[in-house]
Design a protein around this motif. Structure first.
Motif, PDB file in Angstrom:
ATOM      1  N   LEU A 195       0.826  -1.202   0.000  1.00 36.95           N
ATOM      2  CA  LEU A 195       0.000   0.000   0.000  1.00 36.95           C
ATOM      3  C   LEU A 195       0.864   1.257   0.000  1.00 36.95           C
ATOM      4  N   ARG A 196       1.939   1.226   0.787  1.00 40.85           N
ATOM      5  CA  ARG A 196       2.824   2.386   0.872  1.00 40.85           C
ATOM      6  C   ARG A 196       3.549   2.619  -0.450  1.00 40.85           C
ATOM      7  N   SER A 197       3.931   1.533  -1.115  1.00 41.28           N
ATOM      8  CA  SER A 197       4.623   1.671  -2.397  1.00 41.28           C
ATOM      9  C   SER A 197       3.714   2.248  -3.476  1.00 41.28           C
ATOM     10  N   ARG A 198       2.390   2.063  -3.291  1.00 44.12           N
ATOM     11  CA  ARG A 198       1.420   2.626  -4.248  1.00 44.12           C
ATOM     12  C   ARG A 198       0.925   3.997  -3.789  1.00 44.12           C
ATOM     13  N   ARG A 199       1.579   4.528  -2.740  1.00 45.65           N
ATOM     14  CA  ARG A 199       1.300   5.877  -2.231  1.00 45.65           C
ATOM     15  C   ARG A 199      -0.128   6.053  -1.707  1.00 45.65           C
ATOM     16  N   TYR A 200      -0.648   5.010  -1.083  1.00 47.88           N
ATOM     17  CA  TYR A 200      -1.915   5.160  -0.373  1.00 47.88           C
ATOM     18  C   TYR A 200      -1.671   6.081   0.821  1.00 47.88           C
ATOM     19  N   SER A 201      -2.699   6.792   1.245  1.00 46.89           N
ATOM     20  CA  SER A 201      -2.539   7.714   2.383  1.00 46.89           C
ATOM     21  C   SER A 201      -2.300   6.922   3.667  1.00 46.89           C
ATOM     22  N   ASP A 202      -1.691   7.582   4.647  1.00 46.87           N
ATOM     23  CA  ASP A 202      -1.409   6.926   5.932  1.00 46.87           C
ATOM     24  C   ASP A 202      -2.690   6.429   6.583  1.00 46.87           C
ATOM     25  N   ASN A 203      -3.763   7.221   6.489  1.00 50.73           N
ATOM     26  CA  ASN A 203      -5.037   6.821   7.093  1.00 50.73           C
ATOM     27  C   ASN A 203      -5.595   5.561   6.445  1.00 50.73           C
ATOM     28  N   THR A 204      -5.494   5.489   5.107  1.00 51.50           N
ATOM     29  CA  THR A 204      -5.992   4.313   4.391  1.00 51.50           C
ATOM     30  C   THR A 204      -5.166   3.079   4.732  1.00 51.50           C
ATOM     31  N   ILE A 205      -3.855   3.241   4.802  1.00 51.44           N
ATOM     32  CA  ILE A 205      -2.972   2.122   5.150  1.00 51.44           C
ATOM     33  C   ILE A 205      -3.323   1.588   6.532  1.00 51.44           C
ATOM     34  N   LYS A 206      -3.495   2.500   7.481  1.00 51.31           N
ATOM     35  CA  LYS A 206      -3.836   2.089   8.851  1.00 51.31           C
ATOM     36  C   LYS A 206      -5.183   1.377   8.892  1.00 51.31           C
ATOM     37  N   THR A 207      -6.176   1.938   8.208  1.00 52.48           N
ATOM     38  CA  THR A 207      -7.531   1.363   8.203  1.00 52.48           C
ATOM     39  C   THR A 207      -7.533  -0.021   7.565  1.00 52.48           C
ATOM     40  N   TYR A 208      -6.888  -0.167   6.406  1.00 55.07           N
ATOM     41  CA  TYR A 208      -6.881  -1.444   5.686  1.00 55.07           C
ATOM     42  C   TYR A 208      -6.101  -2.511   6.451  1.00 55.07           C
ATOM     43  N   CYS A 209      -4.986  -2.120   7.057  1.00 52.95           N
ATOM     44  CA  CYS A 209      -4.177  -3.101   7.790  1.00 52.95           C
ATOM     45  C   CYS A 209      -4.881  -3.565   9.058  1.00 52.95           C
ATOM     46  N   GLU A 210      -5.575  -2.665   9.736  1.00 46.89           N
ATOM     47  CA  GLU A 210      -6.343  -3.057  10.927  1.00 46.89           C
ATOM     48  C   GLU A 210      -7.480  -3.992  10.536  1.00 46.89           C
ATOM     49  N   ALA A 211      -8.115  -3.700   9.396  1.00 48.87           N
ATOM     50  CA  ALA A 211      -9.209  -4.547   8.917  1.00 48.87           C
ATOM     51  C   ALA A 211      -8.695  -5.941   8.570  1.00 48.87           C
ATOM     52  N   LEU A 212      -7.562  -5.996   7.873  1.00 49.36           N
ATOM     53  CA  LEU A 212      -6.982  -7.287   7.499  1.00 49.36           C
ATOM     54  C   LEU A 212      -6.544  -8.057   8.737  1.00 49.36           C
ATOM     55  N   LYS A 213      -5.986  -7.364   9.721  1.00 53.50           N
ATOM     56  CA  LYS A 213      -5.541  -8.023  10.958  1.00 53.50           C
ATOM     57  C   LYS A 213      -6.715  -8.707  11.642  1.00 53.50           C
ATOM     58  N   SER A 214      -7.835  -8.012  11.726  1.00 55.81           N
ATOM     59  CA  SER A 214      -9.034  -8.587  12.343  1.00 55.81           C
ATOM     60  C   SER A 214      -9.453  -9.865  11.625  1.00 55.81           C
ATOM     61  N   PHE A 215      -9.394  -9.827  10.299  1.00 56.76           N
ATOM     62  CA  PHE A 215      -9.806 -10.988   9.499  1.00 56.76           C
ATOM     63  C   PHE A 215      -8.849 -12.164   9.679  1.00 56.76           C
ATOM     64  N   LEU A 216      -7.545 -11.907   9.595  1.00 58.14           N
ATOM     65  CA  LEU A 216      -6.558 -12.990   9.685  1.00 58.14           C
ATOM     66  C   LEU A 216      -6.508 -13.587  11.096  1.00 58.14           C
ATOM     67  N   ILE A 217      -6.716 -12.752  12.109  1.00 58.24           N
ATOM     68  CA  ILE A 217      -6.738 -13.266  13.482  1.00 58.24           C
ATOM     69  C   ILE A 217      -7.914 -14.212  13.675  1.00 58.24           C
ATOM     70  N   PHE A 218      -9.031 -13.885  13.054  1.00 56.15           N
ATOM     71  CA  PHE A 218     -10.224 -14.744  13.160  1.00 56.15           C
ATOM     72  C   PHE A 218      -9.926 -16.140  12.617  1.00 56.15           C
ATOM     73  N   PHE A 219      -9.102 -16.215  11.561  1.00 58.69           N
ATOM     74  CA  PHE A 219      -8.730 -17.508  10.974  1.00 58.69           C
ATOM     75  C   PHE A 219      -7.297 -17.878  11.338  1.00 58.69           C
ATOM     76  N   ASP A 220      -6.984 -17.712  12.614  1.00 60.86           N
ATOM     77  CA  ASP A 220      -5.626 -17.972  13.081  1.00 60.86           C
ATOM     78  C   ASP A 220      -5.192 -19.417  12.866  1.00 60.86           C
ATOM     79  N   ASP A 221      -6.170 -20.322  12.761  1.00 58.22           N
ATOM     80  CA  ASP A 221      -5.833 -21.730  12.581  1.00 58.22           C
ATOM     81  C   ASP A 221      -5.734 -22.118  11.107  1.00 58.22           C
ATOM     82  N   LYS A 222      -5.735 -21.119  10.225  1.00 54.88           N
ATOM     83  CA  LYS A 222      -5.743 -21.413   8.793  1.00 54.88           C
ATOM     84  C   LYS A 222      -4.717 -20.543   8.080  1.00 54.88           C
TER      85      LYS A 222
END
Length: 347
Positions: free
Chosen positions: A82-109
């Motif tokens: 995201l940073r290499s594509r020059r997404y804004s800091d707010n967007t990077i933070k929002t998307y990474c937090e969203a992805l973290k929530s999703f991946l943690i939910f499937f921690d066994d996969k």
């Protein structure tokens, strides 16, 4: 007998993972514990995170959303992309937090093993179950879609996820009389100047605080908004009354780097402090509405519309990409409504 216990996330819930070399006796003992499960992908047993199990496995640290190294690595890859594509800091933070929530939910996969069915499961068992907002769900879906397309190089048909209809809310608008009361509430020139400039140009909070002295063009009577939302520049008219106020403000405060600086010269005024400035002004004015800084922007657009300004110009002044975003102000403008006579008056 050597073993290690640590806090992990499994499908959004805190669990205690127990890691050890294969030992038949220890496996038999763990199997006897309530809700003990084996993770075939992570190769460890995990149990409910409760007082008994924390004491049993000597877990003394408080949970701080501990991430599996694999999950951390995936989030880091996504953040770098995201940073290499020059997404804004707010967007990077929002998307990474969203992805973290999703991946943690499937921690066994493993991420590469996740399918459309898993996305639907997450939607039903986490987002909807916890009554999370439509906007949060939208962020999650957008983040998941982008992550799998760019990092995992696979396409998930996330559009199959049932999304609730977004609420058709109208922007909050103040009357001109209410705006005047708020803008005149402060005696402090800097406070009055900041709130007045937000309303006079329909600025967002971040746009105001990012302004520099050179962004004010007194000869052309314009304010240049640099790198606004969507990384777009735009110009807005500079009110002659605002220009007179600015000249007095310059003489008194002599800003260097930013037009509005905090207590430390060269640093932009703090957004939270500006919110407090508005809160105090609203309190002094006697207005009981829960006014926010964005209400001033909404009021600016609506008052322009009511004074006869073409909607296309308002779209440009606000920096909206789509005319549909600007059209919402037609629903709160009262100019046409006031011309409608109620049949009650003829009774």
């Amino acid at each position: 007998m050597k073993w290690e216990a640590k806090l992990v996330k499994h499908r959004g819930k805190s669990r205690i993972a127990v890691l050890f070399d294969k030992d038949i006796k220890l496996i038999a003992r763990i199997k006897q514990l309530e809700d003990a499960r084996w993770s075939s992908s992570k190769k460890y047993w995990h149990l409910p995170d409760n007082k008994e199990n924390r004491a049993r496995f000597k877990i003394t640290t408080t949970e701080k959303n501990l991430l599996d190294p694999k999950t951390s690595a995936e989030i880091s890859k996504f953040s770098n992309w995201l940073r290499s594509r020059r997404y804004s800091d707010n967007t990077i933070k929002t998307y990474c937090e969203a992805l973290k929530s999703f991946l943690i939910f499937f921690d066994d996969k493993m991420p590469e093993a996740i399918t459309n069915d898993d996305v639907i499961l997450y939607n039903n068992d986490f987002i909807l179950k916890n009554n999370l907002s439509f906007s949060y769900q939208n962020q999650i879906v957008n983040a998941i879609k982008l992550y799998f397309r760019t990092i995992q190089e696979k396409t998930l048909d996330v559009d199959k996820v049932h999304r609730p209809k977004s609420a058709k809310t109208l922007p909050n608008v103040l009357s001109k009389e209410e705006v005047k009361l708020i803008l005149e509430a402060h005696l402090n020139l800097k406070h009055k100047m900041m709130l007045s400039l937000i309303y006079s140009g329909g600025l967002r909070c971040g746009e105001l605080l990012a302004l520099k002295p050179e962004n004010i063009d007194s000869k052309r009577n314009i304010v240049l908004i640099k790198n606004a939302k969507g990384r777009k520049d735009r110009i807005v008219p500079l009110s002659l009354k605002i220009l007179d106020m600015l000249r007095g403000y310059y003489q008194l405060y002599k800003p260097k780097t930013f037009l509005f600086e905090g207590q430390i010269q060269g640093q932009a005024y703090d957004a939270r402090s500006l919110q407090q400035v508005l809160k105090q002004a609203v309190s002094k004015s006697g207005i009981k509405k829960p006014v926010t800084l964005h209400w001033l922007r909404h009021s600016y657009a609506t008052h322009l519309l009511e004074s006869g300004t073409d909607l296309r110009y308002i779209q440009e002044l606000l920096g909206h990409s789509s005319s549909r975003t600007t059209e919402i102000y037609t629903h709160v403008s009262t100019k046409s409504l006031q011309q409608i006579k109620s049949p009650f008056d003829d009774l």
